[in-house]
Design an enzyme around this catalytic site. Structure first.
Site, PDB file in Angstrom:
ATOM      1  N   GLU A 139       0.856  -1.189   0.000  1.00  0.00           N
ATOM      2  CA  GLU A 139       0.000   0.000   0.000  1.00  0.00           C
ATOM      3  C   GLU A 139       0.888   1.233   0.000  1.00  0.00           C
ATOM      4  O   GLU A 139       2.094   1.117   0.213  1.00  0.00           O
ATOM      5  CB  GLU A 139      -0.896  -0.012   1.251  1.00  0.00           C
ATOM      6  CG  GLU A 139      -1.836  -1.201   1.277  1.00  0.00           C
ATOM      7  CD  GLU A 139      -2.884  -1.148   2.372  1.00  0.00           C
ATOM      8  OE1 GLU A 139      -2.870  -0.169   3.174  1.00  0.00           O
ATOM      9  OE2 GLU A 139      -3.714  -2.076   2.420  1.00  0.00           O
ATOM     10  N   PRO A 140       0.305   2.414  -0.200  1.00  0.00           N
ATOM     11  CA  PRO A 140       1.144   3.615  -0.175  1.00  0.00           C
ATOM     12  C   PRO A 140       1.975   3.687   1.115  1.00  0.00           C
ATOM     13  O   PRO A 140       3.122   4.102   1.091  1.00  0.00           O
ATOM     14  CB  PRO A 140       0.120   4.759  -0.245  1.00  0.00           C
ATOM     15  CG  PRO A 140      -1.044   4.158  -0.967  1.00  0.00           C
ATOM     16  CD  PRO A 140      -1.093   2.709  -0.567  1.00  0.00           C
ATOM     17  N   GLN A 348      30.600  -2.378 -17.254  1.00  0.00           N
ATOM     18  CA  GLN A 348      32.015  -2.005 -17.127  1.00  0.00           C
ATOM     19  C   GLN A 348      32.831  -2.571 -18.297  1.00  0.00           C
ATOM     20  O   GLN A 348      33.681  -1.883 -18.865  1.00  0.00           O
ATOM     21  CB  GLN A 348      32.553  -2.538 -15.786  1.00  0.00           C
ATOM     22  CG  GLN A 348      33.942  -2.052 -15.421  1.00  0.00           C
ATOM     23  CD  GLN A 348      33.961  -0.573 -15.079  1.00  0.00           C
ATOM     24  OE1 GLN A 348      32.920   0.037 -14.808  1.00  0.00           O
ATOM     25  NE2 GLN A 348      35.137   0.026 -15.093  1.00  0.00           N
ATOM     26  N   ILE A 349      32.559  -3.809 -18.657  1.00  0.00           N
ATOM     27  CA  ILE A 349      33.317  -4.440 -19.752  1.00  0.00           C
ATOM     28  C   ILE A 349      33.037  -3.735 -21.081  1.00  0.00           C
ATOM     29  O   ILE A 349      33.922  -3.541 -21.900  1.00  0.00           O
ATOM     30  CB  ILE A 349      32.991  -5.957 -19.826  1.00  0.00           C
ATOM     31  CG1 ILE A 349      33.637  -6.667 -18.631  1.00  0.00           C
ATOM     32  CG2 ILE A 349      33.473  -6.570 -21.138  1.00  0.00           C
ATOM     33  CD1 ILE A 349      33.281  -8.140 -18.491  1.00  0.00           C
ATOM     34  N   GLU A 375       8.638  -8.284  -4.287  1.00  0.00           N
ATOM     35  CA  GLU A 375       8.332  -9.584  -3.640  1.00  0.00           C
ATOM     36  C   GLU A 375       9.241  -9.821  -2.427  1.00  0.00           C
ATOM     37  O   GLU A 375       9.632 -10.949  -2.118  1.00  0.00           O
ATOM     38  CB  GLU A 375       8.385 -10.720  -4.656  1.00  0.00           C
ATOM     39  CG  GLU A 375       7.350 -10.483  -5.747  1.00  0.00           C
ATOM     40  CD  GLU A 375       6.984 -11.703  -6.557  1.00  0.00           C
ATOM     41  OE1 GLU A 375       7.009 -12.809  -5.988  1.00  0.00           O
ATOM     42  OE2 GLU A 375       6.654 -11.525  -7.739  1.00  0.00           O
TER      43      GLU A 375
HETATM   44  N1  CAA Z   1       4.176 -19.128   5.292  1.00  0.00           N
HETATM   45  C1  CAA Z   1       3.080 -19.246   6.084  1.00  0.00           C
HETATM   46  N2  CAA Z   1       2.887 -18.472   7.188  1.00  0.00           N
HETATM   47  C2  CAA Z   1       3.836 -17.575   7.480  1.00  0.00           C
HETATM   48  C3  CAA Z   1       4.995 -17.412   6.687  1.00  0.00           C
HETATM   49  C4  CAA Z   1       5.151 -18.240   5.549  1.00  0.00           C
HETATM   50  N3  CAA Z   1       6.212 -18.148   4.757  1.00  0.00           N
HETATM   51  N4  CAA Z   1       5.766 -16.435   7.226  1.00  0.00           N
HETATM   52  C5  CAA Z   1       5.123 -16.003   8.323  1.00  0.00           C
HETATM   53  N5  CAA Z   1       3.951 -16.681   8.467  1.00  0.00           N
HETATM   54  C6  CAA Z   1       2.973 -16.560   9.581  1.00  0.00           C
HETATM   55  C7  CAA Z   1       3.693 -16.780  10.907  1.00  0.00           C
HETATM   56  O1  CAA Z   1       3.732 -18.144  11.244  1.00  0.00           O
HETATM   57  C8  CAA Z   1       2.826 -15.989  11.864  1.00  0.00           C
HETATM   58  O2  CAA Z   1       1.666 -16.760  12.171  1.00  0.00           O
HETATM   59  P1  CAA Z   1       0.972 -16.665  13.635  1.00  0.00           P
HETATM   60  O3  CAA Z   1       0.546 -15.259  13.838  1.00  0.00           O
HETATM   61  O4  CAA Z   1      -0.162 -17.640  13.545  1.00  0.00           O
HETATM   62  O5  CAA Z   1       2.033 -17.077  14.614  1.00  0.00           O
HETATM   63  C9  CAA Z   1       2.368 -14.812  11.025  1.00  0.00           C
HETATM   64  O6  CAA Z   1       2.520 -15.213   9.651  1.00  0.00           O
HETATM   65  C10 CAA Z   1       3.172 -13.547  11.289  1.00  0.00           C
HETATM   66  O7  CAA Z   1       4.540 -13.853  11.047  1.00  0.00           O
HETATM   67  P2  CAA Z   1       5.704 -12.848  11.447  1.00  0.00           P
HETATM   68  O8  CAA Z   1       5.557 -12.474  12.891  1.00  0.00           O
HETATM   69  O9  CAA Z   1       7.004 -13.431  10.989  1.00  0.00           O
HETATM   70  O10 CAA Z   1       5.325 -11.552  10.557  1.00  0.00           O
HETATM   71  P3  CAA Z   1       5.993 -10.121  10.467  1.00  0.00           P
HETATM   72  O11 CAA Z   1       4.934  -9.102  10.582  1.00  0.00           O
HETATM   73  O12 CAA Z   1       7.179 -10.044  11.391  1.00  0.00           O
HETATM   74  O13 CAA Z   1       6.476 -10.060   8.929  1.00  0.00           O
HETATM   75  C11 CAA Z   1       7.923 -10.363   7.073  1.00  0.00           C
HETATM   76  C12 CAA Z   1       7.405 -10.901   8.405  1.00  0.00           C
HETATM   77  C13 CAA Z   1       8.850 -11.465   6.566  1.00  0.00           C
HETATM   78  C14 CAA Z   1       8.708  -9.062   7.185  1.00  0.00           C
HETATM   79  C15 CAA Z   1       6.718 -10.190   6.076  1.00  0.00           C
HETATM   80  O14 CAA Z   1       5.906  -9.109   6.453  1.00  0.00           O
HETATM   81  C16 CAA Z   1       7.175  -9.968   4.651  1.00  0.00           C
HETATM   82  O15 CAA Z   1       7.458 -10.933   3.920  1.00  0.00           O
HETATM   83  N6  CAA Z   1       7.239  -8.675   4.203  1.00  0.00           N
HETATM   84  C17 CAA Z   1       7.560  -8.376   2.814  1.00  0.00           C
HETATM   85  C18 CAA Z   1       6.304  -8.289   1.996  1.00  0.00           C
HETATM   86  C19 CAA Z   1       6.580  -8.386   0.521  1.00  0.00           C
HETATM   87  O16 CAA Z   1       7.319  -9.258   0.057  1.00  0.00           O
HETATM   88  N7  CAA Z   1       5.945  -7.500  -0.255  1.00  0.00           N
HETATM   89  C20 CAA Z   1       6.040  -7.530  -1.680  1.00  0.00           C
HETATM   90  C21 CAA Z   1       4.654  -7.397  -2.247  1.00  0.00           C
HETATM   91  S1  CAA Z   1       4.360  -8.117  -3.811  1.00  0.00           S
HETATM   92  C22 CAA Z   1       5.103  -7.091  -4.926  1.00  0.00           C
HETATM   93  O17 CAA Z   1       6.263  -6.902  -4.841  1.00  0.00           O
HETATM   94  C23 CAA Z   1       4.281  -6.442  -6.000  1.00  0.00           C
HETATM   95  C24 CAA Z   1       4.233  -7.144  -7.289  1.00  0.00           C
HETATM   96  O18 CAA Z   1       3.222  -7.080  -7.996  1.00  0.00           O
HETATM   97  C25 CAA Z   1       5.381  -7.921  -7.802  1.00  0.00           C
END
Ligand code: CAA
Length: 393
Positions: A139-140, A348-349, A375
């Site tokens: 989101e923004p 660079q090359i 991602e």
């Molecule tokens: N699979 C399943 N569940 C998962 C998981 C996974 N890989 N990772 C975490 N979870 C679950 C955890 O088990 C936890 O569950 P409970 O609450 O039941 O215990 C819950 O999710 C929360 O986990 P965290 O406490 O680890 O979460 P967090 O808030 O600390 O966030 C983070 C972790 C890794 C930073 C995550 O927020 C993240 O991946 N952020 C990046 C988001 C991202 O990649 N955005 C890109 C968007 S897409 C894009 O780029 C646009 C496009 O069109 C290409």
């Protein structure tokens, strides 16, 4: 404590492509080099969405490659899918991201997490390429902190009413189906999130301006906005509260695709460099005679192969049904940083010629940068790996 067993478990699978996978690589390479590579510079310069490339992917039965035939897919494995993304990126990074956002970020979660009715409704047109998919999480005001999403979904009767905005949506104005992660109750944080399949043309669903990006310039990236947009309850993936898991599971798969994209970009730039070093003369010799150049080419090829193995290793883990979160993060982190390092070396090359648009390597360098960001940034990948390592996974 490390034992011989868990040291071995950390090593990538010793890899040999099957005959079918090799055939897929040869076929896609031929198509991508003949059809997509010649248009890539023009697509970049005009910021033009290559709809004709999508149509060719659809006509070649690639839009549903890793899904079973009963849903209209080709029933192939995830290694084959990674090979396709890699070969597309080697020719045209814009085309690879259009394709991987559709498969990894939209069709895949519907296949893995959707119910039978949703799979039968949404997957066949997506697999045939009649409908294109997108994924809306950021989101923004929230990117890495995905759980803080504020776009609201309020349930009224048999529908949700959506209000809010989503940013950086790949396939932006071009897609037909959008998986939108929205909040049902701010107090619940990530446990209040819900995943909804929203169709283009829904009331109150509008698009913001197209983003003017550094690279992957032909891909359509924009903000999407919802104002009292109704979404039927039957379009919910899982249940209320599952939205964060849906997003994380989706991104686990998507990150392998971005790793493959980064490998393809690096390999494409390396191939151009290889040809150039055999033609460019300096100090009376073609520059491939100089050890400085030979060492750079050798180091780059080593790193590209290492990244490719990490991508295939994560794909094999995904195919086997084991938890592959860490392997996907390994692949994306290493491959994307490798692609940035190596495309910079390629520029660079080429010297001055690398810095102008007459040659393609500057485009590869600009296209590589996004793989370290979308991602999940490199910093998020390090976080995911650290969390999994510390949990002993
Ligand atoms: N699979 C399943 N569940 C998962 C998981 C996974 N890989 N990772 C975490 N979870 C679950 C955890 O088990 C936890 O569950 P409970 O609450 O039941 O215990 C819950 O999710 C929360 O986990 P965290 O406490 O680890 O979460 P967090 O808030 O600390 O966030 C983070 C972790 C890794 C930073 C995550 O927020 C993240 O991946 N952020 C990046 C988001 C991202 O990649 N955005 C890109 C968007 S897409 C894009 O780029 C646009 C496009 O069109 C290409």
């Amino acid at each position: 404590m490390l034992t011989a067993h868990n040291i071995a478990a950390e090593l990538p699978t010793s890899f040999k492509l099957s005959e079918e996978q090799q055939l897929i690589r040869e076929t896609i390479r031929e198509m991508a080099q003949a059809e997509f590579a010649p248009r890539a510079a023009e697509i970049d310069q005009k910021h033009r969405f290559p709809r004709e490339n999508w149509n060719l992917l659809a006509a070649s039965d690639l839009c549903g490659l890793p899904f079973p035939e009963q849903y209209g897919g080709a029933g192939l494995d995830n290694v084959s899918y990674a090979i396709v993304v890699e070969e597309l990126a080697s020719a045209c990074a814009t085309t690879s991201v259009m394709y991987s956002a559709h498969v990894s970020l939209c069709a895949k979660p519907i296949y893995v997490l959707g119910n039978e009715e949703q799979k039968m409704r949404f997957l066949p047109p997506m697999c045939q390429g009649k409908k294109m998919g997108a994924f809306a999480l950021s989101e923004p005001g929230s990117g890495s902190d995905a759980a803080s999403a504020k776009c609201m979904a309020v349930r009224t009767g048999n529908q949700f009413i959506l209000n809010g905005s989503k940013n950086w949506i790949t396939n932006g104005v071009e897609a037909d189906y959008y998986i939108v992660i929205a909040q049902t109750d701010q107090a619940l944080k990530h446990k209040g999130l819900v995943a909804l399949i929203v169709e283009k043309g829904s009331p109150g669903f509008t698009f913001g301006k197209l983003e003017d990006k550094l690279g992957i310039k032909g891909s359509s990236t924009c903000q999407i906005n919802f104002e009292d947009t109704p979404v039927p309850v039957e379009n919910m993936l899982g249940d209320v509260g599952d939205g964060f898991s849906v997003a994380m599971i989706t991104l686990d798969g998507g990150r392998i695709g971005i790793g493959a994209q980064a490998v393809g970009i690096a390999q494409g730039a390396w191939d151009h460099c290889f040809r150039y070093t055999k033609e460019r003369v300096a100090f009376g010799k073609t520059i491939n005679n100089f050890q400085a150049i030979q060492f750079m080419m050798a180091e780059m090829q080593t790193e590209i192969d290492a990244a490719r193995l990490l991508v295939y290793n994560a794909s094999v883990a995904q195919d086997s049904g084991e938890k592959f979160t860490k392997y996907a993060a390994h692949a994306k982190l290493f491959a994307s940083e490798m692609a940035m390092r190596n495309t910079t070396k390629c520029v660079q090359i080429f010297g001055g010629y690398g810095y102008v648009t007459d040659y393609p390597v500057e485009r590869y360098m600009r296209d590589a940068k996004i793989t370290e960001i979308y991602e999940g940034t490199s910093e998020v990948q390090r976080l995911v790996i650290a969390q999994n390592v510390l949990k002993g996974l």
